[in-house]
Motif scaffolding. Structure first.
Motif, PDB file in Angstrom:
ATOM      1  N   TRP A   1      -4.202   0.872  -2.262  1.00 57.15           N
ATOM      2  CA  TRP A   1      -3.929  -0.363  -2.682  1.00 57.15           C
ATOM      3  C   TRP A   1      -3.139  -0.584  -4.042  1.00 57.15           C
ATOM      4  O   TRP A   1      -3.952  -0.221  -4.913  1.00 57.15           O
ATOM      5  CB  TRP A   1      -5.069  -1.349  -2.686  1.00 57.15           C
ATOM      6  CG  TRP A   1      -4.953  -2.792  -3.036  1.00 57.15           C
ATOM      7  CD1 TRP A   1      -4.931  -3.676  -4.291  1.00 57.15           C
ATOM      8  CD2 TRP A   1      -4.373  -3.775  -1.843  1.00 57.15           C
ATOM      9  NE1 TRP A   1      -4.831  -4.694  -4.100  1.00 57.15           N
ATOM     10  CE2 TRP A   1      -4.528  -4.844  -2.604  1.00 57.15           C
ATOM     11  CE3 TRP A   1      -4.199  -3.651  -0.690  1.00 57.15           C
ATOM     12  CZ2 TRP A   1      -3.995  -6.145  -2.030  1.00 57.15           C
ATOM     13  CZ3 TRP A   1      -3.725  -4.677  -0.075  1.00 57.15           C
ATOM     14  CH2 TRP A   1      -3.728  -5.968  -0.703  1.00 57.15           C
ATOM     15  N   SER A   2      -1.897  -0.830  -4.174  1.00 61.45           N
ATOM     16  CA  SER A   2      -1.290  -0.968  -5.367  1.00 61.45           C
ATOM     17  C   SER A   2      -1.773  -1.710  -6.429  1.00 61.45           C
ATOM     18  O   SER A   2      -2.269  -2.982  -6.297  1.00 61.45           O
ATOM     19  CB  SER A   2       0.191  -1.578  -5.038  1.00 61.45           C
ATOM     20  OG  SER A   2       0.798  -1.594  -6.272  1.00 61.45           O
TER      21      SER A   2
ATOM     22  N   MET B   1      -6.742  -4.260   5.656  1.00 60.90           N
ATOM     23  CA  MET B   1      -6.118  -2.764   5.091  1.00 60.90           C
ATOM     24  C   MET B   1      -6.874  -1.509   5.765  1.00 60.90           C
ATOM     25  O   MET B   1      -8.086  -1.461   5.658  1.00 60.90           O
ATOM     26  CB  MET B   1      -6.140  -2.765   3.748  1.00 60.90           C
ATOM     27  CG  MET B   1      -5.529  -1.479   3.009  1.00 60.90           C
ATOM     28  SD  MET B   1      -5.745  -0.995   1.279  1.00 60.90           S
ATOM     29  CE  MET B   1      -7.377  -0.925   0.957  1.00 60.90           C
TER      30      MET B   1
ATOM     31  N   ASN C   1      -0.200  -5.079  -7.478  1.00 68.00           N
ATOM     32  CA  ASN C   1      -0.141  -6.215  -6.503  1.00 68.00           C
ATOM     33  C   ASN C   1      -0.816  -7.437  -7.233  1.00 68.00           C
ATOM     34  O   ASN C   1      -1.807  -7.250  -8.161  1.00 68.00           O
ATOM     35  CB  ASN C   1      -0.977  -6.024  -5.116  1.00 68.00           C
ATOM     36  CG  ASN C   1      -0.578  -4.994  -3.982  1.00 68.00           C
ATOM     37  OD1 ASN C   1       0.778  -4.988  -4.128  1.00 68.00           O
ATOM     38  ND2 ASN C   1      -1.283  -4.472  -3.296  1.00 68.00           N
TER      39      ASN C   1
ATOM     40  N   ARG D   1      -0.303   0.108   6.139  1.00 72.07           N
ATOM     41  CA  ARG D   1      -1.492   0.318   6.366  1.00 72.07           C
ATOM     42  C   ARG D   1      -2.265  -1.138   6.269  1.00 72.07           C
ATOM     43  O   ARG D   1      -3.578  -1.567   6.249  1.00 72.07           O
ATOM     44  CB  ARG D   1      -2.254   1.108   5.266  1.00 72.07           C
ATOM     45  CG  ARG D   1      -1.785   2.462   5.051  1.00 72.07           C
ATOM     46  CD  ARG D   1      -2.414   3.297   6.341  1.00 72.07           C
ATOM     47  NE  ARG D   1      -1.990   4.459   6.506  1.00 72.07           N
ATOM     48  CZ  ARG D   1      -2.590   5.620   5.899  1.00 72.07           C
ATOM     49  NH1 ARG D   1      -3.762   5.525   5.241  1.00 72.07           N
ATOM     50  NH2 ARG D   1      -2.337   6.880   6.231  1.00 72.07           N
ATOM     51  N   VAL D   2      -1.440  -2.351   6.349  1.00 72.57           N
ATOM     52  CA  VAL D   2      -1.751  -3.618   6.172  1.00 72.57           C
ATOM     53  C   VAL D   2      -1.480  -4.260   7.492  1.00 72.57           C
ATOM     54  O   VAL D   2      -0.410  -4.207   8.048  1.00 72.57           O
ATOM     55  CB  VAL D   2      -1.254  -4.416   4.936  1.00 72.57           C
ATOM     56  CG1 VAL D   2      -1.435  -5.973   4.979  1.00 72.57           C
ATOM     57  CG2 VAL D   2      -1.580  -3.725   3.508  1.00 72.57           C
TER      58      VAL D   2
ATOM     59  N   THR E   1       0.858  -1.073   0.021  1.00 74.68           N
ATOM     60  CA  THR E   1       0.166   0.103  -0.015  1.00 74.68           C
ATOM     61  C   THR E   1       0.915   1.326   0.232  1.00 74.68           C
ATOM     62  O   THR E   1       2.150   1.118   0.121  1.00 74.68           O
ATOM     63  CB  THR E   1      -1.014   0.072   1.307  1.00 74.68           C
ATOM     64  OG1 THR E   1      -0.027   0.068   2.418  1.00 74.68           O
ATOM     65  CG2 THR E   1      -1.616  -1.143   1.461  1.00 74.68           C
TER      66      THR E   1
ATOM     67  N   THR F   1      -4.991   6.347   1.313  1.00 79.70           N
ATOM     68  CA  THR F   1      -4.332   5.043   1.372  1.00 79.70           C
ATOM     69  C   THR F   1      -4.631   4.248  -0.062  1.00 79.70           C
ATOM     70  O   THR F   1      -5.807   4.470  -0.665  1.00 79.70           O
ATOM     71  CB  THR F   1      -5.314   3.967   2.304  1.00 79.70           C
ATOM     72  OG1 THR F   1      -5.091   4.520   3.547  1.00 79.70           O
ATOM     73  CG2 THR F   1      -4.466   2.704   2.326  1.00 79.70           C
TER      74      THR F   1
END
Length: 241
Positions: free
Chosen positions: A222-223, A214, A226, A122-123, A117, A220
């Motif tokens: 989320w990539s 998350m 991923n 954040r995980v 992230t 924030t």
């Protein structure tokens, strides 16, 4: 393996008042891993094991989809990195088999390598012992304070499946601290803390149920690189609003 509400009905923290054990570095760094004793009762663990057993008994995985999940880079790329069954698991129940299945050790890694992230931190990994997880049957080990050093590598989607950015350091085994927990214990794992488990060479099984959360605070991200991606049909479900 199935939806979170189906397998693990979340209760308010106050209903599980077992003592908490916080683990941090000797230099007073923020907590990187926390254990909560008696988070689930023995009956709750038995019920979860029964339901999980039903799901596993009903699984039907084609031979060409029998994928081993590994935290080792070369094994990961060879076994699952280009497997559609693995990459399309964001909104489906998928079954991944660890190499050696029941007695394999899990090599040192950071969860944020696979679940990245922006910003970092954040995980959170949630790890619940369905059975006693002790030194002799493969409890978790971690490096206190390692969550403050960033992420050493990332697994990202690539045209041919997945690839890695960076490399995993050769971690000093003397830095790892064991965290044995009894059945029903809850372990919260910071996404950047380095952790592992040793090979289970005992005659005791060590079943656990794990998932990740998350923090969906403003800003924030989320990539999109991923391997695990939400879909329109099944976005990541909010636990509270």
């Amino acid at each position: 393996m199935g939806s979170l509400p189906e397998l693990f009905p979340i209760q308010p923290w106050s209903q599980h008042p077992g003592p908490a054990v916080s683990c941090s570095s000797p230099h007073g760094l923020p907590e990187s891993l926390t254990a909560q004793k008696g988070f689930l009762t023995e009956d709750e663990c038995v019920a979860m094991q029964h339901r999980i057993g039903e799901i596993v008994a009903e699984m039907d995985v084609p031979l060409h989809c029998r994928t081993e999940f590994s935290t080792q880079e070369d094994e990961q790329l060879r076994n699952q990195g280009s497997t559609e069954y693995f990459l399309s698991s964001g909104d489906k129940i998928r079954f991944f088999f660890e190499k050696g299945v029941f007695d394999k050790k899990v090599s040192p890694h950071q969860d944020a390598t696979f679940l990245y992230t922006e910003p970092l931190g954040r995980v959170l990994g949630v790890w619940i012992a369905m059975e006693d997880a002790l030194l002799e049957n493969g409890c978790l080990w971690f490096i206190p304070g390692s969550h403050t050093r960033g992420v050493s590598r990332r697994m990202i989607r690539a045209p041919a499946g997945t690839s890695f950015l960076g490399s995993e350091p050769a971690w000093d085994n003397n830095l790892f601290v064991p965290l044995p927990v009894r059945r029903g214990g809850l372990v919260l794992i910071h996404g950047e803390v380095v952790h592992k488990s040793e090979q289970n060479l005992s005659n005791l099984s060590r079943q656990a149920y794990t998932f990740h959360l998350m923090e969906a605070a403003a800003g924030t991200v989320w990539s999109p690189e991923n391997w695990l991606q939400p879909t329109t049909e099944l976005p990541f479900p909010p636990l509270y609003v």
